[in-house]
Design a protein around this motif. Structure first.
Motif, PDB file in Angstrom:
ATOM      1  N   GLN A 116       0.827  -1.202   0.000  1.00 43.27           N
ATOM      2  CA  GLN A 116       0.000   0.000   0.000  1.00 43.27           C
ATOM      3  C   GLN A 116       0.866   1.259   0.000  1.00 43.27           C
ATOM      4  N   GLN A 117       1.889   1.229   0.836  1.00 48.86           N
ATOM      5  CA  GLN A 117       2.762   2.405   0.924  1.00 48.86           C
ATOM      6  C   GLN A 117       3.514   2.608  -0.386  1.00 48.86           C
ATOM      7  N   VAL A 118       4.044   1.518  -0.927  1.00 47.95           N
ATOM      8  CA  VAL A 118       4.802   1.642  -2.175  1.00 47.95           C
ATOM      9  C   VAL A 118       3.884   2.089  -3.307  1.00 47.95           C
ATOM     10  N   PHE A 119       2.657   1.595  -3.252  1.00 51.57           N
ATOM     11  CA  PHE A 119       1.728   1.898  -4.330  1.00 51.57           C
ATOM     12  C   PHE A 119       1.419   3.387  -4.406  1.00 51.57           C
ATOM     13  N   VAL A 120       1.330   4.000  -3.238  1.00 54.75           N
ATOM     14  CA  VAL A 120       1.111   5.451  -3.223  1.00 54.75           C
ATOM     15  C   VAL A 120       2.247   6.143  -3.953  1.00 54.75           C
ATOM     16  N   GLN A 121       3.465   5.772  -3.635  1.00 50.93           N
ATOM     17  CA  GLN A 121       4.645   6.324  -4.309  1.00 50.93           C
ATOM     18  C   GLN A 121       4.589   6.053  -5.809  1.00 50.93           C
ATOM     19  N   HIS A 122       4.156   4.843  -6.122  1.00 52.70           N
ATOM     20  CA  HIS A 122       4.113   4.430  -7.519  1.00 52.70           C
ATOM     21  C   HIS A 122       3.180   5.322  -8.329  1.00 52.70           C
ATOM     22  N   GLN A 123       2.023   5.587  -7.728  1.00 52.82           N
ATOM     23  CA  GLN A 123       1.068   6.430  -8.457  1.00 52.82           C
ATOM     24  C   GLN A 123       1.605   7.837  -8.647  1.00 52.82           C
ATOM     25  N   ALA A 124       2.307   8.299  -7.616  1.00 55.75           N
ATOM     26  CA  ALA A 124       2.904   9.631  -7.742  1.00 55.75           C
ATOM     27  C   ALA A 124       3.919   9.634  -8.875  1.00 55.75           C
ATOM     28  N   LEU A 125       4.738   8.593  -8.927  1.00 55.45           N
ATOM     29  CA  LEU A 125       5.758   8.501  -9.972  1.00 55.45           C
ATOM     30  C   LEU A 125       5.135   8.427 -11.356  1.00 55.45           C
ATOM     31  N   CYS A 126       4.038   7.686 -11.451  1.00 59.00           N
ATOM     32  CA  CYS A 126       3.337   7.582 -12.729  1.00 59.00           C
ATOM     33  C   CYS A 126       2.958   8.965 -13.220  1.00 59.00           C
ATOM     34  N   ARG A 127       2.442   9.768 -12.281  1.00 58.56           N
ATOM     35  CA  ARG A 127       2.007  11.111 -12.685  1.00 58.56           C
ATOM     36  C   ARG A 127       3.207  11.915 -13.144  1.00 58.56           C
TER      37      ARG A 127
ATOM     38  N   GLN B  23     -11.873  -7.395  18.301  1.00 65.42           N
ATOM     39  CA  GLN B  23     -10.791  -7.988  17.524  1.00 65.42           C
ATOM     40  C   GLN B  23     -10.246  -6.949  16.543  1.00 65.42           C
ATOM     41  N   LEU B  24      -8.939  -6.846  16.503  1.00 65.21           N
ATOM     42  CA  LEU B  24      -8.309  -5.827  15.660  1.00 65.21           C
ATOM     43  C   LEU B  24      -8.297  -6.267  14.203  1.00 65.21           C
ATOM     44  N   MET B  25      -8.571  -5.324  13.335  1.00 63.47           N
ATOM     45  CA  MET B  25      -8.695  -5.616  11.906  1.00 63.47           C
ATOM     46  C   MET B  25      -7.891  -4.611  11.097  1.00 63.47           C
ATOM     47  N   ARG B  26      -7.639  -5.011   9.849  1.00 64.35           N
ATOM     48  CA  ARG B  26      -7.049  -4.075   8.890  1.00 64.35           C
ATOM     49  C   ARG B  26      -7.878  -4.088   7.624  1.00 64.35           C
ATOM     50  N   LEU B  27      -7.836  -2.970   6.947  1.00 65.18           N
ATOM     51  CA  LEU B  27      -8.565  -2.872   5.678  1.00 65.18           C
ATOM     52  C   LEU B  27      -7.638  -3.329   4.559  1.00 65.18           C
ATOM     53  N   THR B  28      -8.130  -4.184   3.684  1.00 68.18           N
ATOM     54  CA  THR B  28      -7.290  -4.625   2.569  1.00 68.18           C
ATOM     55  C   THR B  28      -7.651  -3.883   1.276  1.00 68.18           C
ATOM     56  N   LEU B  29      -8.190  -2.696   1.408  1.00 65.74           N
ATOM     57  CA  LEU B  29      -8.522  -1.890   0.220  1.00 65.74           C
ATOM     58  C   LEU B  29      -7.682  -0.622   0.235  1.00 65.74           C
ATOM     59  N   ASP B  30      -7.407  -0.164  -0.951  1.00 66.26           N
ATOM     60  CA  ASP B  30      -6.754   1.133  -1.039  1.00 66.26           C
ATOM     61  C   ASP B  30      -7.840   2.210  -1.112  1.00 66.26           C
ATOM     62  N   HIS B  31      -7.518   3.420  -0.654  1.00 64.30           N
ATOM     63  CA  HIS B  31      -8.530   4.477  -0.632  1.00 64.30           C
ATOM     64  C   HIS B  31      -9.040   4.796  -2.010  1.00 64.30           C
ATOM     65  N   SER B  32      -8.155   4.736  -2.975  1.00 54.98           N
ATOM     66  CA  SER B  32      -8.594   5.058  -4.343  1.00 54.98           C
ATOM     67  C   SER B  32      -9.658   4.073  -4.798  1.00 54.98           C
ATOM     68  N   GLN B  33      -9.502   2.807  -4.370  1.00 54.27           N
ATOM     69  CA  GLN B  33     -10.501   1.815  -4.757  1.00 54.27           C
ATOM     70  C   GLN B  33     -11.865   2.166  -4.182  1.00 54.27           C
ATOM     71  N   ILE B  34     -11.868   2.643  -2.900  1.00 52.14           N
ATOM     72  CA  ILE B  34     -13.145   2.985  -2.267  1.00 52.14           C
ATOM     73  C   ILE B  34     -13.809   4.137  -3.015  1.00 52.14           C
ATOM     74  N   MET B  35     -13.023   5.132  -3.346  1.00 51.42           N
ATOM     75  CA  MET B  35     -13.596   6.307  -4.003  1.00 51.42           C
ATOM     76  C   MET B  35     -14.142   5.935  -5.385  1.00 51.42           C
ATOM     77  N   ASP B  36     -13.375   5.100  -6.124  1.00 44.07           N
ATOM     78  CA  ASP B  36     -13.856   4.639  -7.432  1.00 44.07           C
ATOM     79  C   ASP B  36     -15.194   3.938  -7.299  1.00 44.07           C
ATOM     80  N   ALA B  37     -15.241   3.030  -6.334  1.00 47.28           N
ATOM     81  CA  ALA B  37     -16.454   2.244  -6.166  1.00 47.28           C
ATOM     82  C   ALA B  37     -17.636   3.143  -5.833  1.00 47.28           C
ATOM     83  N   LEU B  38     -17.382   4.158  -5.012  1.00 46.49           N
ATOM     84  CA  LEU B  38     -18.478   5.060  -4.623  1.00 46.49           C
ATOM     85  C   LEU B  38     -19.059   5.760  -5.843  1.00 46.49           C
TER      86      LEU B  38
END
Lengths: 778, 415
Positions: free
Chosen positions: A713-724, B381-396
């Motif tokens: 996730q962290q790398v991907f953010v960087q990646h998108q920035a680089l793409c731009r 129970q502690l959880m993590r989201l396996t989505l990126d924010h951009s994916q959420i915004m696209d879906a919305l």
């Protein structure tokens, strides 16, 4: 104690009584199913009269022959065939204790009869450890010297055996005294019986082995025959000429050799300290005379005897031995005259003499009908049920090398065996003299050889063995047996036992059983054994938690009769200190040798010697290769591989008019580059744009975090920035993950399992500098 | 009349065009030929990224090799795959089977692993360079063999290849660049260190050419007229600007020909009798399908409550910078949103919220943190989201009839 001694002596000598000179006998070996075969040429006792010895002429069973030599025979060996063994250096002296029983043999030129008699062996050929030969008939009929005069303590079997001496059996001794003197019994019969039972169990536990052996003797037809003879004789004699009876019985007992002392004892039962030597002399004179008689008798008996007689006898023996109550009754009966009771005792003595305890012999007598078949059937050498597999034969002939480069390539292949091993002369000499001295001295020992891969350890040892084998062929040193095991070529350390056993004898067994058999083989005094030279390659893989495999390998050579030389090979110099526990390392000893990596001069010499004046390489090219390899690993295999590759490259570029046809610097450089250059840089250059961007993004993220690890996730953010920045359309998460997985598959990145999705952690598998270098050059 | 689909042509032909293939091909061919004809033992590794054509290269070489008469009857082949032969035991069985060696032992049930190994080694040892038939061992997914216990199989194969036994050639195929580091030093020393790196260095023009050659029909096509029309159609397609753009994007993403084939197959499957050419729109559509984000698409199927929870999680992630969360925190965040809106429309009971949360977990949109024990109550129970924010915004954006206040809540910087 004197009595005990006498009794024990008589017990022991029973075994010998049925062996005559010139007779073929079975001798106990490490393998119970296939005892050794030999012919007795002489019998004598050793200096202090403690042990009986027999000088024998050995015969080889089919199963004892080296498996690979069997093909020299040119036909299927008969399972019952034996070979006259002509070998000078084998020990042809055996303890009579180890003699099991006599066997029949045929040494005619007739074809093998299809008789199912498993007890008959056939001699047709001789075997001198190298080739088969026709048996010399004069040799076969070697004089069965009666030899009373010729051999110093001639053929007077006497003296309690080493085995028997230390633990006299009180119960039997008591019984003996009871029976002997009849009236002068010391205890009540019931008492005696209980005691005997008790001691019998004790006995069976402690002397299992010897008891078993004696049982085996008791079971054999030969023994039965003679027992019967004696019983007949004595019965007859008793009835007809009581005076002569003693004589006959003496004769019978002579080989068991209890007669003379017994007579003395009868005369003076209370004598405890009689000087032995005097007895001996008289015994000797008497016995030698008796012996002649007995031989005559036996010959007669052999002529007359038949199977029915044996069978008839069995129950009578049963009766004889059946119970001690009988005996007790006899002893109780006061009206039985001395002579009868004495005779009875002797019966009992002879009967029980076959085994140490009555109970045992009784049971053995009972089961004797069953046992022979069972006992003998394993004796047949198993036909090799393990058909040897092979790769199919090729249909077309191999092409011979057509030009110089091909010839050079063939010679440079690692597999081609060089005429000599240059640059390992010192090591060769050391190993050679080590093994040679052990072979000549008939002793054993261990040696540990270490060195990095490709320094010629195994090759040197093989060369040593080849030379020794040659020397053995030329009769310069005694012949020896070479076996080789490799830790990498087995699935489990304990398979080592199986392989050793199989290579020694061709037998197949489970690891545990094989370990037992080998233990027995190496610890027993097994006669006519050649020295065994064992090469254990890749020793470190034989490591087990308890290290018992290693322990045994190093312990066997220390056994007195093992005659085993163990050469072990491994890569690390300090293996004994590192992985071996003390008792293993101690047994390995300090005979170490380490093979240093080859220097560039040595590598050059190796190539030169392999090429053997074949002009295919330029001098400089060779030097380059050897210097390069010496600097990296000193691995001769690598060196040869590079040279081989260089010849190929040279061949490809042969069309070039400037080429001289020799392998030059350029070709070698190309080969070196191919083999040593890392593919990472090229791989990064050849990656797709997004993959390259992703690598850059990863580096950027690592720099930002100050860590060497980040989530996707962290790398991907960087990646998108680089793409731009690069003016590319940003990719979606799925695509980004696909890019990441592709990089992970070629191990440019190290990834966590992919089911973690965007949460997986990413690390680089190449240095950041490499990535920059690769990308900048674009 | 239904004409034969040109899609069947969408197979890969190796040596025709790929530039490095030629040299590499010859190297491998020479190597294997020498094994077959001269009985020279060899070992080689073919290394390259997935989809670079490693297996294709090998098959191509073997095909050429089989054409030669001298080789034809002289080469036995054993094909193993690290994915199928997961340990040495099964690998040995497979080798014995493929070499037809089990016939030798007749009806004897094939024994233990140890026997098996001894058996095979004996078989190979008995051979020699001049008389035995060479055996080619192809080890697909070679890196997986290096993980077998002690690397027994590799050691023995390489050892045979370096000793005067039956001639064998060992060809390993792998996509790992660091494969040599996996080998143990003894095994490594016995390997001949020949590596064929198959890296595609083709550029975009070559890539376009490939698309063209893949799509066009050969002259041997029975219906000449159709072939001409089709080829003309393909040519115009390749010259189209938007098509080029799509292809460029694919090329940027991966040079893997398999993904290209996937794209082209999607286009070709839209061709029918009624519509006998590929239109640029088809390619765009196919490209869109290829690049579709699967997880984002899953968001479209969520209920409003579940979507609200995802948005609440997103806000939590923003606030706590990706720290894990639990149901209580999410529900709290959600309640704050409801409170602000003073709208009872989404006022759900706790168990209902919990059910929705569990559904998100089942869809693996959220994942429990590693090592969090099952002893903890489910709400905490502690959880993590396996989505990126951009994916959420696209879906919305694409969510059918998404309530505006929810959308606004998602857009706003803080909950």
């Amino acid at each position: 104690s004197q009595r005990v001694g006498e009794w024990l002596r008589s017990q022991h000598c029973k075994m010998v009584k049925d062996v005559t000179l010139g007779q073929h006998i079975l001798i106990e070996g490490y393998d119970e199913d296939n005892p050794y075969v030999a012919k007795v040429t002489r019998l004598y006792g050793d200096e202090n009269g403690q042990q009986m010895k027999a000088v024998v002429q050995w015969f080889m069973r089919v199963s004892e022959l080296p498996v690979n030599k069997l093909k020299l025979l040119g036909r299927e060996p008969h399972p019952q065939e034996i070979f006259y063994y002509e070998c000078r250096n084998c020990d042809n002296e055996v303890n009579v204790e180890s003699i099991l029983r006599p066997v029949k043999h045929l040494d005619s030129n007739d074809p093998f009869p299809d008789s199912s008699d498993k007890d008959t062996l056939y001699v047709k050929l001789s075997w001198d450890s190298k080739v088969f030969g026709v048996v010399n008939s004069t040799v076969m009929e070697s004089p069965a010297e009666p030899a009373p005069a010729s051999s110093p303590p001639s053929s007077t079997p006497r003296g309690p055996s080493r085995r028997v001496l230390p633990t006299p059996d009180h119960a039997i001794m008591q019984k003996a005294s009871l029976g002997e003197v009849g009236c002068s019994s010391v205890g009540t019969p019931a008492n005696v019986e209980a005691e005997s039972l008790h001691s019998a169990t004790k006995l069976s536990a402690s002397k299992c082995l010897s008891a078993k052996r004696r049982n085996a003797t008791a079971r054999t037809p030969g023994v039965r025959k003679r027992l019967e003879l004696s019983s007949e004789c004595s019965h007859k004699d008793f009835k007809m000429q009581p005076l002569c009876r003693t004589r006959e019985q003496q004769g019978f007992l002579y080989i068991s050799n209890t007669k003379s002392p017994e007579v003395e004892n009868e005369k003076s039962p209370m004598v405890t300290e009689t000087p032995r030597s005097s007895k001996r002399k008289s015994a000797m004179v008497v016995s030698s005379r008796i012996k002649k008689q007995l031989n005559l008798l036996e010959n007669d008996q052999d002529l007359n005897s038949s199977g029915e007689e044996e069978d008839e006898f069995v129950p009578s023996k049963n009766d004889l031995l059946s119970s001690s109550e009988e005996e007790g009754q006899d002893e109780d009966g006061p009206n039985i005259d001395d002579q009868v009771s004495a005779k009875k005792f002797r019966y009992v003595a002879t009967g029980s003499g076959n085994s140490r305890s009555k109970r045992k012999s009784y049971s053995s007598a009972r089961t004797q009908r069953r046992t022979p078949a069972k006992k003998i059937s394993p004796g047949t050498p198993k036909t090799p049920r393990h058909a040897t597999p092979s790769i199919p034969i090729r249909s077309l002939q191999t092409q011979q090398p057509a030009n110089i480069l091909e010839e050079a390539r063939a010679r440079l292949h690692v597999s081609s065996v060089p005429e000599s091993l240059p640059c390992r002369e010192q090591e060769f000499q050391d190993i050679y003299s080590f093994v040679e001295s052990k072979i000549i001295d008939n002793t054993g020992g261990c040696m540990y050889i270490s060195g990095v891969p490709g320094t010629g350890k195994t090759a040197t040892v093989h060369e040593v063995i080849r030379c020794l084998q040659h020397a053995a062929d030329m009769d310069e040193i005694p012949s020896f047996h070479f076996i080789e095991i490799n830790g990498m070529k087995m699935t489990d350390p304990h398979q080592a036992y199986v392989q050793i056993l199989q290579k020694l004898t061709g037998q197949k067994a489970t690891p545990d059983h094989a370990a037992v058999l080998l233990e027995k083989r190496f610890s027993n005094l097994a006669p006519r054994k050649e020295t065994i030279v064992m090469l254990v390659d890749e020793l470190d893989l034989l490591w087990t938690r308890k290290q018992n495999v290693m322990y045994n390998l190093f312990d066997w050579p220390t056994r007195r009769h093992a005659r085993l030389v163990v050469l072990t090979i491994a890569n690390t110099m300090d293996l004994p200190e590192r992985i071996m526990i003390n008792r293993v390392a101690s047994r390995l000893g300090l005979t170490r040798m380490s093979f240093q990596p080859y220097s560039f001069k040595q590598l050059q010499e190796i190539i030169m010697s392999r090429l053997n004046k074949l002009k295919a390489f330029e001098e400089d090219a060779l030097q380059l290769v050897s210097r390069k390899v010496a600097a990296l690993s000193g691995d001769a295999r690598r060196c040869l591989d590079i040279c081989r590759r260089a010849t190929e490259i040279c061949e490809h570029s042969a069309a070039d008019p400037s080429s001289t046809g020799l392998v030059g610097m350029s070709h070698v450089m190309e080969a070196l580059n191919e083999m040593f250059s890392s593919a990472y840089i090229t791989a990064i250059r050849c990656a797709s744009t997004q993959e390259q961007l992703f690598l850059r993004a990863a580096i950027a993220e690592f720099r930002r975090l100050g860590l060497e690890e980040a989530t996707f996730q962290q790398v991907f953010v960087q990646h998108q920035a680089l793409c731009r920045i690069e003016g590319l359309r940003p990719i979606g998460v799925s695509e980004g993950l696909a890019v990441c997985q592709r990089l992970g598959a070629c191990r440019l990145l190290l990834l966590e399992p992919s089911h973690l999705g965007v949460l997986q952690h990413i690390r680089l598998n190449v240095s950041q500098d490499d990535i920059f270098y690769a990308l900048k050059a674009d | 009349i239904i004409k034969s689909r040109p899609g069947a042509r969408c197979e890969f032909q190796w040596p025709s065009s790929v530039a490095p293939g030629h040299c590499v091909c010859r190297h491998l061919l020479e190597l294997l030929r020498r094994t077959a004809i001269h009985g020279e033992s060899n070992s080689v590794l073919i290394v390259g990224p997935r989809g670079a054509g490693k297996t294709m290269l090998l098959q191509c070489v073997l095909r050429d090799l089989q054409k030669e008469e001298k080789v034809q009857k002289n080469l036995l082949q054993v094909h193993l795959s690290g994915l199928l032969q997961t340990d040495d035991r099964t690998a040995l069985k497979e080798i014995t089977r493929q070499l037809h060696l089990e016939n030798v032992v007749g009806d004897k049930v094939f024994g233990s692993f140890a026997e098996n190994l001894a058996f095979l080694l004996e078989a190979l040892k008995k051979g020699n360079r001049s008389s035995s038939c060479p055996v080619l061992f192809v080890l697909d997914e070679f890196d997986l063999f290096a993980h077998h216990k002690n690397q027994t199989l590799l050691y023995n194969l390489f050892d045979v290849s370096q000793s005067a036994q039956a001639p064998i050639a060992v060809v390993g195929v792998t996509c790992r660049l660091d494969v040599l580091e996996l080998l143990e030093k003894r095994v490594k020393s016995r390997f001949s260190h020949r590596q064929i790196h198959l890296l595609s260095s083709l550029n975009f023009t070559q890539y376009l050419e490939r698309v063209w050659t893949q799509l066009s029909l050969p002259d041997s096509f029975p219906d000449k007229k159709f072939a001409q029309e089709w080829n003309a159609g393909v040519k115009t397609l390749c010259e189209d600007k938007s098509v080029e753009e799509v292809l460029q994007r694919h090329f940027n993403s991966s040079k893997d020909f398999r993904s290209l084939h996937m794209l082209l197959m999607l286009c070709l499957s839209r061709v029918s009798v009624a519509k006998p050419t590929i239109k640029p729109a088809d390619l765009l559509e196919a490209s869109r399908m290829c690049f579709a984000d699967a997880t984002a698409n899953m968001l479209h199927g969520l209920s409003i409550l579940e979507l609200c929870l995802v948005i609440a999680i997103k806000h939590l992630n923003d606030v706590y910078e990706g720290e894990p969360f639990n149901l209580q925190m999410v529900h709290n965040e959600f309640k704050k949103f409801l409170h602000r809106k003073s709208n009872s429309m989404y006022n759900f009971e706790q168990p209902v919220v919990m059910k929705a949360f569990e559904h998100l977990q089942q869809l693996e949109l959220i994942r429990p943190v590693d090592g969090s024990s099952a002893k903890v109550q489910r709400e905490y129970q502690l959880m993590r989201l396996t989505l990126d924010h951009s994916q959420i915004m696209d879906a919305l954006q694409k969510y059918p009839q998404c309530p505006t206040d929810v959308k606004q809540w998602a857009m706003s910087a803080f909950g």
